[in-house]
Design an enzyme around this catalytic site. Structure first.
Site, PDB file in Angstrom:
ATOM      1  N   SER A 136     -27.453  38.260 -16.837  1.00 61.52           N
ATOM      2  CA  SER A 136     -26.382  37.498 -16.501  1.00 61.52           C
ATOM      3  C   SER A 136     -25.192  38.183 -17.170  1.00 61.52           C
ATOM      4  O   SER A 136     -25.267  38.742 -18.216  1.00 61.52           O
ATOM      5  CB  SER A 136     -26.544  36.161 -17.088  1.00 61.52           C
ATOM      6  OG  SER A 136     -25.220  35.357 -16.806  1.00 61.52           O
ATOM      7  N   TYR A 150     -28.177  30.105 -23.767  1.00 61.99           N
ATOM      8  CA  TYR A 150     -28.514  31.035 -22.763  1.00 61.99           C
ATOM      9  C   TYR A 150     -27.678  32.280 -22.642  1.00 61.99           C
ATOM     10  O   TYR A 150     -28.531  33.406 -22.485  1.00 61.99           O
ATOM     11  CB  TYR A 150     -28.214  30.151 -21.222  1.00 61.99           C
ATOM     12  CG  TYR A 150     -28.185  30.939 -20.219  1.00 61.99           C
ATOM     13  CD1 TYR A 150     -29.374  31.491 -19.402  1.00 61.99           C
ATOM     14  CD2 TYR A 150     -27.031  31.461 -19.420  1.00 61.99           C
ATOM     15  CE1 TYR A 150     -29.482  32.016 -18.382  1.00 61.99           C
ATOM     16  CE2 TYR A 150     -27.269  32.174 -18.409  1.00 61.99           C
ATOM     17  CZ  TYR A 150     -28.356  32.571 -17.689  1.00 61.99           C
ATOM     18  OH  TYR A 150     -28.259  33.359 -16.643  1.00 61.99           O
TER      19      TYR A 150
HETATM   20  N1  LIG Z   1     -27.966  31.602 -10.332  1.00 59.68           N
HETATM   21  C1  LIG Z   1     -27.018  31.885 -11.252  1.00 59.68           C
HETATM   22  O1  LIG Z   1     -25.566  31.845 -11.084  1.00 59.68           O
HETATM   23  C2  LIG Z   1     -27.480  33.105 -12.238  1.00 59.68           C
HETATM   24  C3  LIG Z   1     -26.371  33.999 -12.586  1.00 59.68           C
HETATM   25  C4  LIG Z   1     -26.798  34.979 -13.453  1.00 59.68           C
HETATM   26  C5  LIG Z   1     -28.321  35.406 -13.716  1.00 59.68           C
HETATM   27  N2  LIG Z   1     -29.104  34.279 -13.179  1.00 59.68           N
HETATM   28  C6  LIG Z   1     -30.465  34.794 -13.472  1.00 59.68           C
HETATM   29  O2  LIG Z   1     -31.218  34.936 -12.367  1.00 59.68           O
HETATM   30  C7  LIG Z   1     -32.429  34.673 -12.584  1.00 59.68           C
HETATM   31  C8  LIG Z   1     -32.939  33.953 -11.573  1.00 59.68           C
HETATM   32  O3  LIG Z   1     -32.320  32.724 -11.327  1.00 59.68           O
HETATM   33  P1  LIG Z   1     -31.965  31.977 -10.186  1.00 59.68           P
HETATM   34  O4  LIG Z   1     -30.427  31.471 -10.216  1.00 59.68           O
HETATM   35  O5  LIG Z   1     -32.839  32.314  -8.855  1.00 59.68           O
HETATM   36  O6  LIG Z   1     -32.770  30.461 -10.851  1.00 59.68           O
HETATM   37  P2  LIG Z   1     -33.715  29.467 -10.299  1.00 59.68           P
HETATM   38  O7  LIG Z   1     -33.368  29.160  -8.805  1.00 59.68           O
HETATM   39  O8  LIG Z   1     -33.838  28.188 -11.218  1.00 59.68           O
HETATM   40  O9  LIG Z   1     -35.116  30.048 -10.322  1.00 59.68           O
HETATM   41  C9  LIG Z   1     -35.886  30.481 -11.353  1.00 59.68           C
HETATM   42  C10 LIG Z   1     -37.252  30.883 -11.114  1.00 59.68           C
HETATM   43  O10 LIG Z   1     -37.644  31.015 -12.243  1.00 59.68           O
HETATM   44  C11 LIG Z   1     -39.230  30.494 -12.513  1.00 59.68           C
HETATM   45  N3  LIG Z   1     -39.464  30.012 -14.051  1.00 59.68           N
HETATM   46  C12 LIG Z   1     -38.717  29.286 -14.585  1.00 59.68           C
HETATM   47  N4  LIG Z   1     -39.306  29.149 -15.824  1.00 59.68           N
HETATM   48  C13 LIG Z   1     -40.486  29.921 -15.498  1.00 59.68           C
HETATM   49  C14 LIG Z   1     -41.695  30.165 -16.392  1.00 59.68           C
HETATM   50  N5  LIG Z   1     -41.720  29.674 -17.666  1.00 59.68           N
HETATM   51  N6  LIG Z   1     -42.835  30.891 -15.973  1.00 59.68           N
HETATM   52  C15 LIG Z   1     -42.609  31.579 -14.750  1.00 59.68           C
HETATM   53  N7  LIG Z   1     -41.570  31.232 -13.864  1.00 59.68           N
HETATM   54  C16 LIG Z   1     -40.601  30.458 -14.582  1.00 59.68           C
HETATM   55  C17 LIG Z   1     -38.882  29.349 -11.589  1.00 59.68           C
HETATM   56  O11 LIG Z   1     -40.001  28.885 -10.982  1.00 59.68           O
HETATM   57  P3  LIG Z   1     -41.350  27.848 -11.456  1.00 59.68           P
HETATM   58  O12 LIG Z   1     -40.256  26.703 -11.868  1.00 59.68           O
HETATM   59  O13 LIG Z   1     -41.955  27.520 -10.266  1.00 59.68           O
HETATM   60  O14 LIG Z   1     -42.086  28.306 -12.382  1.00 59.68           O
HETATM   61  C18 LIG Z   1     -38.103  29.876 -10.337  1.00 59.68           C
HETATM   62  O15 LIG Z   1     -39.025  30.642  -9.509  1.00 59.68           O
HETATM   63  C19 LIG Z   1     -32.584  34.105 -14.037  1.00 59.68           C
HETATM   64  O16 LIG Z   1     -33.063  35.103 -14.902  1.00 59.68           O
HETATM   65  C20 LIG Z   1     -31.362  33.805 -14.283  1.00 59.68           C
HETATM   66  O17 LIG Z   1     -30.942  33.719 -15.720  1.00 59.68           O
HETATM   67  C21 LIG Z   1     -28.641  33.456 -12.317  1.00 59.68           C
END
Ligand SMILES: NC(=O)c1ccc[n+]([C@@H]2O[C@H](COP(=O)([O-])OP(=O)(O)OC[C@H]3O[C@@H](n4cnc5c(N)ncnc54)[C@H](OP(=O)(O)O)[C@@H]3O)[C@@H](O)[C@H]2O)c1
Length: 261
Positions: A136, A150
């Site tokens: 991030s 985080y």
């Molecule tokens: N959205 C943002 O603004 C943003 C910004 C910067 C970086 N990111 C990064 O991008 C990545 C994806 O984020 P996103 O925005 O797509 O978030 P999201 O919509 O909350 O999706 C998170 C994903 O991770 C899975 N997950 C969570 N805990 C897990 C575990 N213990 N084991 C296996 N799977 C797990 C969830 O699936 P299940 O719950 O089904 O396990 C889901 O598929 C993350 O690393 C996040 O930190 C996001």
């Protein structure tokens, strides 16, 4: 281009699901992992037949090793491993509990460490491969105090990623390691953050940037698979904001406070 096999953790929604969809459309084989089987199967069925679903909790080393074995069995080998699963938090530093910190480290750092350690021997044996860690912007520039632990965990992930890249480059130059740092992305990330009671109020994040969609981030990740680089900010504004931050942290923070007023 020949079809590649790509493992994606956190592929049941958000950025991981968007990467899966984009790769599958391009004819790659995709292994989708997360904890929620039903959601994974929905993503897989909308992505096409070259997909394989594995239920795994990436905070458990044994699950991640099983994911690797299952992926190799399904498609004969893995070309790209994307550590994308992650979780946010809404809690300022002085309110953090031991459990808050432990969970942030487990899901954002150890998960990727397990992934790298599981797949690296396979890549070494083949003499090639690509590890992509989704971090991030907050891991580089900690401007959102509610995301405290985080951001700290993603900063740790940034360090591990740089270190393993250097180590592998010396012995296995055809193994690439990429750090991807998105800014704000319009997924359900905020809703699922530990301690979330809704979206973070405007102003709590010191450097407002335009948000991106998961599909925009996925397109950049797919480009990185085609043309590997050491690291990438997905948001075009991030590089300049980071430069301003590192040039004058005090001035940047004072400006952020004024913006939050
Ligand atoms: N959205 C943002 O603004 C943003 C910004 C910067 C970086 N990111 C990064 O991008 C990545 C994806 O984020 P996103 O925005 O797509 O978030 P999201 O919509 O909350 O999706 C998170 C994903 O991770 C899975 N997950 C969570 N805990 C897990 C575990 N213990 N084991 C296996 N799977 C797990 C969830 O699936 P299940 O719950 O089904 O396990 C889901 O598929 C993350 O690393 C996040 O930190 C996001």
């Amino acid at each position: 281009m020949a079809a590649r096999t790509v493992v994606i953790t956190g592929a049941s929604r958000g950025i991981g699901a968007a990467i899966a969809g984009e790769l599958a459309r391009r004819g790659d084989h995709v292994v989708l992992a997360a904890r929620t089987r039903e959601a994974l199967e929905q993503v897989a069925s909308s992505s096409g037949s070259r997909t394989h679903v594995v239920t795994a909790d990436v905070t458990r080393r044994a699950d991640v090793e099983r994911l690797r074995d299952d992926a190799i069995r399904a498609f004969g080998g893995v070309d790209v491993w994307i550590n994308n699963a992650g979780r946010g938090i809404v809690r300022a530093v002085l309110d953090l509990t031991d459990e808050d910190v432990d969970e942030m480290i487990a899901v954002n750092v150890k998960s990727a460490l397990y992934g790298m350690q599981a797949i690296a021997p396979h890549f070494m044996e083949r003499g090639r491969g690509h590890i992509i860690n989704i971090s991030s912007f907050l891991g580089r520039v900690p401007v959102a105090s509610p995301r405290s632990a985080y951001s700290a965990a993603k900063a740790a992930l940034n360090s591990l990623t740089a270190n393993v890249r250097g180590d592998l480059r010396r012995t296995h130059p055809a193994i690439n390691v990429t750090l991807v740092m998105p800014g704000l992305v319009t997924t359900e990330f905020a809703r699922y953050a530990r301690g979330s009671t809704g979206p973070i109020p405007p102003g709590a994040i010191g450097s407002p940037m335009q948000s991106q969609t998961a599909e925009e981030v996925a397109a950049i990740v797919v480009d990185v698979i085609d043309k590997p680089v050491a690291e990438v900010y997905t948001n075009p504004a991030s590089q300049a904001v980071a430069a301003r931050y590192f040039a004058d942290v005090d001035g940047f923070e004072s400006g952020a406070e004024r913006r939050a007023d």
